[in-house]
Design a protein around this motif. Structure first.
Motif, PDB file in Angstrom:
ATOM      1  N   ASN A   4       0.685  -0.994   0.032  1.00 47.99           N
ATOM      2  CA  ASN A   4      -0.078  -0.208   0.053  1.00 47.99           C
ATOM      3  C   ASN A   4       1.012   1.297  -0.201  1.00 47.99           C
ATOM      4  OD1 ASN A   4      -2.305  -1.630  -0.013  1.00 47.99           O
ATOM      5  ND2 ASN A   4      -1.857  -1.600   2.432  1.00 47.99           N
ATOM      6  N   ASN A   6       1.657   4.971   1.264  1.00 51.13           N
ATOM      7  CA  ASN A   6       1.448   5.835   2.994  1.00 51.13           C
ATOM      8  C   ASN A   6      -0.009   6.762   2.165  1.00 51.13           C
ATOM      9  OD1 ASN A   6       1.567   7.902   4.463  1.00 51.13           O
ATOM     10  ND2 ASN A   6       3.514   7.501   5.027  1.00 51.13           N
ATOM     11  N   PRO A   7      -1.363   6.430   3.226  1.00 52.35           N
ATOM     12  CA  PRO A   7      -2.397   6.852   3.393  1.00 52.35           C
ATOM     13  C   PRO A   7      -2.266   8.842   3.353  1.00 52.35           C
ATOM     14  CG  PRO A   7      -2.438   6.138   5.661  1.00 52.35           C
ATOM     15  CD  PRO A   7      -1.430   5.432   4.838  1.00 52.35           C
ATOM     16  N   ASP A   8      -1.099   9.076   3.542  1.00 49.84           N
ATOM     17  CA  ASP A   8      -1.054  10.796   3.379  1.00 49.84           C
ATOM     18  C   ASP A   8      -0.552  11.412   2.555  1.00 49.84           C
ATOM     19  OD1 ASP A   8      -0.110  13.225   4.327  1.00 49.84           O
ATOM     20  OD2 ASP A   8       0.659  13.376   6.042  1.00 49.84           O
ATOM     21  N   LYS A   9      -1.898  11.746   1.842  1.00 46.30           N
ATOM     22  CA  LYS A   9      -1.750  11.965   0.250  1.00 46.30           C
ATOM     23  C   LYS A   9      -0.683  13.333   0.127  1.00 46.30           C
ATOM     24  CE  LYS A   9      -6.206  10.937  -0.968  1.00 46.30           C
ATOM     25  NZ  LYS A   9      -6.428   9.513  -1.500  1.00 46.30           N
ATOM     26  N   VAL A  12       2.947  11.790   0.258  1.00 50.33           N
ATOM     27  CA  VAL A  12       3.007  10.949  -1.153  1.00 50.33           C
ATOM     28  C   VAL A  12       3.606  11.936  -1.804  1.00 50.33           C
ATOM     29  CG1 VAL A  12       2.351  10.266  -2.614  1.00 50.33           C
ATOM     30  CG2 VAL A  12       1.795   8.621  -0.363  1.00 50.33           C
ATOM     31  N   THR A  50       7.083  -0.862   6.613  1.00 56.05           N
ATOM     32  CA  THR A  50       7.417   0.174   5.752  1.00 56.05           C
ATOM     33  C   THR A  50       8.947   0.243   5.114  1.00 56.05           C
ATOM     34  OG1 THR A  50       6.004   0.759   7.363  1.00 56.05           O
ATOM     35  CG2 THR A  50       6.815   2.622   5.755  1.00 56.05           C
ATOM     36  N   TYR A  56       5.774   3.352   0.508  1.00 56.03           N
ATOM     37  CA  TYR A  56       5.185   2.043   1.121  1.00 56.03           C
ATOM     38  C   TYR A  56       4.830   1.038   2.411  1.00 56.03           C
ATOM     39  CZ  TYR A  56       5.341   2.956  -3.918  1.00 56.03           C
ATOM     40  OH  TYR A  56       5.594   3.923  -4.658  1.00 56.03           O
TER      41      TYR A  56
END
Length: 90
Positions: A4, A6-9, A12, A50, A56
């Motif tokens: 996945n 990282n959910p922090d746009k 990223v 991570t 990632y």
């Protein structure tokens, strides 16, 4: 295995720009080599975790028994395609 982003746009976007500015090499690495090209060797070889720079996240697959349905009565694994527990008949 699942990988996945990282959910922090915002993070990223920042890391992708840093990677582009660094010709695809990890911006956290001091040495530029094939081992530090994104996705770096360290991340490719780890089972889960991570990557060094946090872009990632690798998640290990659960064994099939953990993904299977379990009987609410006795906890036995219910084989795929069956509706009744082979252990207790519930």
């Amino acid at each position: 295995m699942q990988i996945n982003i990282n959910p922090d746009k915002d993070f990223v976007a920042h890391m992708r720009k840093a990677l582009k500015d660094n010709n695809g090499f990890c911006p956290c690495a001091i040495v530029r080599s094939e081992d530090t090209k994104c996705m770096c060797k360290e991340f490719r070889e780890m089972e889960e975790g991570t990557c060094h720079c946090g872009l990632y996240i690798k998640i290990k697959d659960k064994p099939a028994a953990e993904n299977a349905d379990h009987c609410i009565c006795c906890g036995a694994v219910i084989p795929e395609g069956r509706m009744v527990c082979p252990n207790c008949g519930e």
